[in-house]
Design a protein around this motif. Structure first.
Motif, short mmCIF file in Angstrom:
data_model
loop_
_atom_site.label_atom_id
_atom_site.label_comp_id
_atom_site.label_asym_id
_atom_site.label_seq_id
_atom_site.Cartn_x
_atom_site.Cartn_y
_atom_site.Cartn_z
N THR A 89 0.81 -1.21 0.00
CA THR A 89 0.00 0.00 0.00
C THR A 89 0.84 1.26 0.00
N ASP A 90 2.16 1.13 0.23
CA ASP A 90 3.01 2.31 0.26
C ASP A 90 3.27 2.87 -1.13
N ILE A 91 2.81 2.20 -2.18
CA ILE A 91 3.02 2.72 -3.53
C ILE A 91 1.78 3.46 -4.03
N GLY A 92 0.86 3.76 -3.14
CA GLY A 92 -0.30 4.53 -3.54
C GLY A 92 -1.40 3.68 -4.14
N SER A 93 -2.38 4.34 -4.75
CA SER A 93 -3.51 3.64 -5.36
C SER A 93 -3.36 3.67 -6.88
N ARG A 94 -3.98 2.68 -7.54
CA ARG A 94 -3.87 2.57 -8.99
C ARG A 94 -5.25 2.39 -9.61
N THR A 95 -5.39 2.92 -10.81
CA THR A 95 -6.58 2.71 -11.62
C THR A 95 -6.14 2.29 -13.01
N THR A 96 -6.56 1.10 -13.42
CA THR A 96 -6.19 0.57 -14.73
C THR A 96 -7.42 0.49 -15.62
N ARG A 97 -7.28 1.01 -16.84
CA ARG A 97 -8.32 0.87 -17.86
C ARG A 97 -7.84 -0.11 -18.91
N LEU A 98 -8.60 -1.18 -19.09
CA LEU A 98 -8.17 -2.28 -19.95
C LEU A 98 -9.20 -2.55 -21.03
N SER A 99 -8.73 -2.78 -22.25
CA SER A 99 -9.59 -3.24 -23.34
C SER A 99 -8.93 -4.41 -24.03
N VAL A 100 -9.75 -5.33 -24.56
CA VAL A 100 -9.26 -6.55 -25.19
C VAL A 100 -9.99 -6.76 -26.50
N LEU A 101 -9.27 -7.25 -27.51
CA LEU A 101 -9.88 -7.61 -28.78
C LEU A 101 -9.25 -8.91 -29.27
N ASN A 102 -10.11 -9.94 -29.47
CA ASN A 102 -9.69 -11.21 -30.07
C ASN A 102 -10.42 -11.37 -31.40
N GLY A 103 -9.67 -11.62 -32.45
CA GLY A 103 -10.27 -11.89 -33.75
C GLY A 103 -9.70 -13.19 -34.30
N THR A 104 -10.58 -14.16 -34.61
CA THR A 104 -10.13 -15.48 -35.02
C THR A 104 -10.98 -16.03 -36.16
N VAL A 105 -10.32 -16.66 -37.12
CA VAL A 105 -11.01 -17.43 -38.15
C VAL A 105 -10.88 -18.90 -37.78
N ARG A 106 -12.03 -19.59 -37.73
CA ARG A 106 -12.05 -21.00 -37.32
C ARG A 106 -12.52 -21.89 -38.46
N HIS A 107 -12.04 -23.14 -38.44
CA HIS A 107 -12.51 -24.16 -39.37
C HIS A 107 -12.95 -25.37 -38.57
N ALA A 108 -14.16 -25.86 -38.85
CA ALA A 108 -14.73 -27.00 -38.13
C ALA A 108 -14.39 -28.30 -38.84
N PHE A 109 -14.10 -29.32 -38.04
CA PHE A 109 -13.79 -30.65 -38.55
C PHE A 109 -14.87 -31.63 -38.07
N ALA A 110 -14.65 -32.91 -38.31
CA ALA A 110 -15.61 -33.92 -37.89
C ALA A 110 -15.68 -34.01 -36.37
N TRP A 111 -16.83 -34.48 -35.88
CA TRP A 111 -17.06 -34.71 -34.46
C TRP A 111 -17.01 -33.44 -33.62
N GLY A 112 -17.23 -32.30 -34.24
CA GLY A 112 -17.34 -31.04 -33.51
C GLY A 112 -16.02 -30.35 -33.21
N TRP A 113 -14.91 -30.91 -33.66
CA TRP A 113 -13.62 -30.29 -33.39
C TRP A 113 -13.40 -29.08 -34.29
N PHE A 114 -12.65 -28.10 -33.80
CA PHE A 114 -12.33 -26.93 -34.61
C PHE A 114 -10.92 -26.44 -34.30
N ALA A 115 -10.36 -25.69 -35.23
CA ALA A 115 -9.06 -25.03 -35.03
C ALA A 115 -9.18 -23.62 -35.58
N GLY A 116 -8.43 -22.69 -35.01
CA GLY A 116 -8.54 -21.29 -35.42
C GLY A 116 -7.23 -20.57 -35.36
N ILE A 117 -7.16 -19.48 -36.10
CA ILE A 117 -5.97 -18.63 -36.11
C ILE A 117 -6.42 -17.17 -36.20
N GLY A 118 -5.73 -16.30 -35.49
CA GLY A 118 -6.13 -14.89 -35.50
C GLY A 118 -5.15 -14.05 -34.71
#
Length: 266
Positions: A89-118
């Motif tokens: 607590t001796d370093i004071g108080s902090r306020t962090t503003r965070l944003s996140v963006l995930n973008g992925t292209v996926r391909h579905a295979f048999a039995w419900g499996w998928f793989a993606g890249i982004g």
């Protein structure tokens, strides 16, 4: 621009610009909004560590699907977290503003499996306030005393690889997946307003390298013709270090979150 953007863009073009025969398949669109109250630990340099409990993470998730291919975009708007009640607590108080963006292209295979890249992009801005009068930054042989406040901002981005499976059980579906960002890169900028109690603002910029593991398991329960309730759990482990100072930590966030949300077919 990260090479992951080019790969994802190429797959996106392939998904939506296809031969006329393939274009007969309609594009299915869904949008989900989930609340992910994160529990875990936030750690930065100077041995500063804080625990967070039920930190709100509202995530939006848009999916466009045609046949076996889909484009998934997940985002978090800038959310502020206030902390400073940890063991340092001796370093004071902090306020962090965070944003996140995930973008992925996926391909579905048999039995419900998928793989993606982004790609994943993190953007954060932290304000340090009420710092003690003897607090300082030491850079290039010089001491810069801080006049009560300091800011830190960074943006890191990198290739995202995904794999998982969706299993249907009548009206319900079990969805689980894991993603890894093996190498993310960005810069961390520290700004000291009125450094050495003068009128000049001093800034330092350092390159960062980060890695991340992101995994989830959830149920989708259909409650309407076009609507599903989502509930499950998610785990995130993000670690960033200064590239020019091997081994020195810049930022680490490790935690889990219960997931509750609603998905609508558009």
């Amino acid at each position: 621009m990260n090479k992951g953007v080019f790969v994802a863009a190429a797959f996106t073009v392939a998904l939506f610009v296809r031969p006329p025969a393939a274009q007969a398949e309609p594009i299915e669109a869904t949008f989900a909004l989930t609340v992910n109250p994160l529990n875990g630990q936030h750690e930065v340099g100077r041995n500063q560590s804080d625990r967070f409990t039920f930190a709100p993470l509202p995530l939006g998730e848009l999916t466009l699907r045609r046949g076996s291919d889909s484009l998934r975009i997940e985002g978090l708007p800038p959310i502020a977290f206030n902390y400073g009640n940890g063991p340092n607590t001796d370093i004071g108080s902090r306020t962090t503003r965070l944003s996140v963006l995930n973008g992925t292209v996926r391909h579905a295979f048999a039995w419900g499996w998928f793989a993606g890249i982004g790609e994943t992009i993190y953007t954060q801005h932290t304000d340090y306030t009420n710092l003690p009068s003897n607090f300082y930054e030491y850079r290039d042989g010089n001491y810069y005393f801080i006049n009560g406040a300091e800011t830190e901002a960074s943006r890191v981005a990198g290739l995202r690889l995904e794999a998982g499976r969706d299993v249907a059980f009548g009206r319900d579906r079990f969805e689980f997946g894991a993603a890894v960002n093996p190498s993310m890169h960005g810069r961390d900028v520290v700004t000291i307003p009125h450094a050495n109690f003068g009128t000049m603002n001093v800034s330092f910029s350092d390159p960062e390298t980060a890695t991340q593991v992101d995994a989830y398991a959830r149920f989708a329960h259909r409650v309407a013709r076009s609507g599903e309730v989502l509930f499950g759990v998610r785990y995130i482990n993000f670690t960033s270090r200064y590239s020019d100072h091997p081994g020195i930590l810049s930022d680490r966030n490790v935690g889990w979150a219960p997931v509750l949300g609603y998905r609508l077919r558009l």
